[in-house]
Design an enzyme around this catalytic site. Structure first.
Site, PDB file in Angstrom:
ATOM      1  N   ALA A  58      33.568  19.189 -40.593  1.00 52.08           N
ATOM      2  CA  ALA A  58      34.631  18.818 -41.546  1.00 52.08           C
ATOM      3  C   ALA A  58      34.886  17.315 -41.489  1.00 52.08           C
ATOM      4  CB  ALA A  58      35.908  19.585 -41.225  1.00 52.08           C
ATOM      5  N   GLN A  59      35.179  16.745 -42.646  1.00 51.81           N
ATOM      6  CA  GLN A  59      35.354  15.289 -42.707  1.00 51.81           C
ATOM      7  C   GLN A  59      36.782  14.862 -43.035  1.00 51.81           C
ATOM      8  OE1 GLN A  59      32.587  13.819 -45.603  1.00 51.81           O
ATOM      9  NE2 GLN A  59      30.799  14.217 -44.338  1.00 51.81           N
ATOM     10  N   GLU A 125      44.218  13.745 -51.088  1.00 51.08           N
ATOM     11  CA  GLU A 125      43.049  14.474 -51.598  1.00 51.08           C
ATOM     12  C   GLU A 125      43.447  15.262 -52.837  1.00 51.08           C
ATOM     13  OE1 GLU A 125      41.238  16.708 -48.404  1.00 51.08           O
ATOM     14  OE2 GLU A 125      40.517  14.900 -47.423  1.00 51.08           O
ATOM     15  N   ASP A 220      27.526  36.424 -41.427  1.00 54.89           N
ATOM     16  CA  ASP A 220      27.294  37.537 -40.488  1.00 54.89           C
ATOM     17  C   ASP A 220      28.543  38.384 -40.247  1.00 54.89           C
ATOM     18  OD1 ASP A 220      24.687  36.502 -40.090  1.00 54.89           O
ATOM     19  OD2 ASP A 220      25.471  35.107 -38.598  1.00 54.89           O
ATOM     20  N   HIS A 241      32.259  22.439 -53.607  1.00 59.83           N
ATOM     21  CA  HIS A 241      32.776  21.070 -53.400  1.00 59.83           C
ATOM     22  C   HIS A 241      32.105  20.160 -54.416  1.00 59.83           C
ATOM     23  CE1 HIS A 241      33.847  17.290 -51.557  1.00 59.83           C
ATOM     24  NE2 HIS A 241      34.638  17.929 -50.717  1.00 59.83           N
ATOM     25  N   ARG A 287      39.551  20.861 -56.909  1.00 55.59           N
ATOM     26  CA  ARG A 287      38.088  20.885 -56.779  1.00 55.59           C
ATOM     27  C   ARG A 287      37.371  21.673 -57.848  1.00 55.59           C
ATOM     28  NH1 ARG A 287      37.492  21.563 -50.310  1.00 55.59           N
ATOM     29  NH2 ARG A 287      38.324  19.487 -49.975  1.00 55.59           N
ATOM     30  N   HIS A 348      30.819  25.498 -50.810  1.00 56.57           N
ATOM     31  CA  HIS A 348      31.497  24.845 -49.695  1.00 56.57           C
ATOM     32  C   HIS A 348      32.354  25.798 -48.866  1.00 56.57           C
ATOM     33  CE1 HIS A 348      33.398  21.571 -47.552  1.00 56.57           C
ATOM     34  NE2 HIS A 348      34.603  21.875 -48.015  1.00 56.57           N
ATOM     35  N   ARG A 383      40.975  26.944 -52.685  1.00 56.66           N
ATOM     36  CA  ARG A 383      41.684  26.367 -51.540  1.00 56.66           C
ATOM     37  C   ARG A 383      42.081  24.916 -51.789  1.00 56.66           C
ATOM     38  NH1 ARG A 383      39.981  23.240 -47.575  1.00 56.66           N
ATOM     39  NH2 ARG A 383      37.771  23.808 -47.661  1.00 56.66           N
TER      40      ARG A 383
END
Ligand code: SIN
Length: 531
Positions: A58-59, A125, A220, A241, A287, A348, A383
């Site tokens: 994560a950035q 953001e 999984d 993203h 987004r 993403h 999100r």
């Protein structure tokens, strides 16, 4: 037909390990649960090294409403708006309020966020009405915070096993009684028995050809939970993203949304700024809006990417604020203060997943889930940026608290399973993976419709017919079957939802239809429930 378990086994013949709690997945939510359960006999397993989780990569940062002029109410409002009001409001209240406590707690534990002139620096953001993103080491929040928790955990009695892959959980009458695990280093299968089992295995980005996720993120936990009859909710909502690096041969490296928060401009191939034509917030629109606008521009200009322009920012500033992004771009010959960065959207984040309550409990006794594989309903249909690490801190802690409170008992059983009708069919696993990823990207991606979804659903069902007759013995084989199950669930759910909302955009039903579709789709082995 999906097999009950992916391999034949007899618990009598397997080497056994008994613990209080088994946590599967080494991303932030798993680490937070482990830390909370550090005074117990807790085992944390993961398949891919600590660098392999989405949390680690994560950035942007962590959203939290502690800046001057900000409030949890505003954070909630933004989360609901971006989630197109499909969110569980109670879960959102918990996120924005307990999020503040968790951030204070992590600071008291010794974690530091970046500061400017001695005060926390809050970035902006998409979809946020306030500057509320705390970051660390510029654009390296993921590495900083997962390393921090790993260090804490290594100082405790928690046992960590890397290169351990969970093949299946065993259940008897909807109670989990054991975990069948592959030790990849020794190529040995053994049984772990626990009082409580926690899945924190991340999303499923690898089911799409283009993804920001590391290559181990194959869904999984979701597929394993589904095999055990857990409910899977909102899985049609896969977030794309908008800005990942698009250069032939390079990984789809994330170019953080906070780059646009610091002034990055999106331009099409002709050099024209376009976002303002799509949304009043321009580059900082939610987004889903930015991703669709980019796709629209790519179509209109007949090009395969758009560009992120940082050339008006000073080189020293870019280097300091976004060191990872700067260095990565440089490796591929792009100097962000001089050159435009080619970008396009990629899968993403999974908004849906294993259905849990606000304590991470699933509908299966002893089985808990948190992080991206789980769905409390907190994100709704899309999100809000930088809410995911906050979710890990808040709901990971809650899972730990609940497990300490509940008096779960270890159930000792003998269990035998013979793989259903085996067929000796040759399967090129790499080819099947590539086919799933390409099919999903082309037909179940940013824009979908009845025809594309139906085509994908039929193809996946064709592939299932022979892939599920094959008993694999290696991780790649198991992962491929898990990908097939998760791809199928996403497609099935996307076919059912006949409207557009958030990350789920249907070209044939472009309008949000609250009257019929302000509802959730829940899939399980028992069938489909819409409520
Ligand atoms: C980013 O830095 O743009 C990703 C952060 C997130 O997924 O919320």
């Amino acid at each position: 037909m999906i097999p009950e378990y992916l391999i034949s086994f007899n618990t009598k013949d397997l080497k056994k390990e008994k613990v209080d709690f088994l946590i599967v997945g080494g991303g932030l939510s798993g680490l937070v649960v482990a830390y909370e359960l550090r005074d117990f006999n807790t085992l944390l397993i993961f398949k891919n090294g600590k660098e392999g989780s989405c949390s680690y990569n994560a950035q942007g940062g962590i959203a939290v409403a502690i800046n001057e002029g900000d409030t949890p109410y505003l954070h909630k409002k933004d989360t609901l708006e971006v989630g197109y009001y499909l969110n569980d409001e109670n879960a959102v209240d918990i996120l924005v309020n307990e999020g503040i406590e968790r951030i204070k707690e992590v600071i008291n534990m010794g974690f530091s966020f970046d500061k400017k002139d001695g005060e926390f620096h809050f970035a902006k953001e998409g979809g946020h009405s306030k500057n509320r993103i705390l970051h660390s080491n510029g654009d390296a929040i993921g590495k900083s915070i997962t390393d921090f928790y790993f260090k804490k955990i290594l100082e405790s009695n928690i046992k960590i096993l890397d290169n351990y892959f969970l093949i299946d959980l065993i259940s008897v009458e909807d109670k989990i009684t054991g975990a069948i695990v592959l030790d990849e280093t020794k190529n040995e299968i053994f049984l772990i028995q626990a009082r409580g089992y926690i899945l924190s295995t991340g999303g499923a980005g690898m089911v799409f050809q283009e993804t920001t996720n590391p290559s181990y993120i194959t869904g999984d936990g979701i597929a394993i939970a589904f095999r055990r009859n857990a409910e899977i909710i909102d899985i049609e909502f896969y977030q794309f993203h908008p800005t990942t690096l698009y250069i032939a041969g390079a990984p789809r490296f994330l170019i953080s949304e906070s780059v646009r928060g610091e002034g990055g401009i999106l331009r099409n191939v002709n050099g024209d700024r376009f976002m303002i034509d799509y949304h009043p917030s321009g580059e900082l629109a939610p987004r889903d809006v930015v991703s669709r606008a980019i796709i629209d521009q790519m179509k209109k200009t007949n090009s395969n990417c758009v560009y992120l322009d940082l050339t008006h920012l000073k080189k020293e500033y870019i280097k300091e604020r976004f060191p990872q992004i700067y260095n990565f771009c440089k490796k591929y010959g792009i100097e962000p203060s001089k050159n435009l960065i080619p970008v396009r959207p990629a899968a993403h984040f999974l908004n849906g997943g294993i259905k849990t309550d606000i304590w991470g409990r699933t509908n299966i006794e002893n089985l808990f889930a948190c992080g991206e594989c789980a769905c409390t309903g907190v994100h709704g249909a899309n999100r809000l940026a930088s809410n995911s690490l906050l979710e890990c801190l808040v709901f990971g802690k809650r899972v730990g608290i609940k497990l300490k409170e509940e008096n779960l008992k270890l159930i000792d059983i003998d269990f035998k399973y013979s793989f259903h009708k085996k067929m000796d069919v040759l399967i090129d696993k790499e080819d099947l993976r590539r086919s799933i990823r390409s099919l999903m990207w082309r037909n179940v991606g940013i824009e979908r419709d009845q025809e594309s979804l139906k085509y994908a659903f039929e193809k996946l069902n064709e592939w299932k017919k022979y892939a599920f007759w094959k008993e694999f013995y290696d991780r790649i084989g198991f992962e491929t079957l898990n990908m097939l199950i998760v791809a199928n669930l996403i497609t099935q759910s996307a076919l059912i939802r006949k409207e557009s909302r958030g990350t789920h955009y249907r070209k044939d039903y472009p309008i949000q239809n609250d009257q019929d579709w302000k509802k959730h789709i829940i899939l399980s082995k028992n069938g489909v429930e819409i409520k």
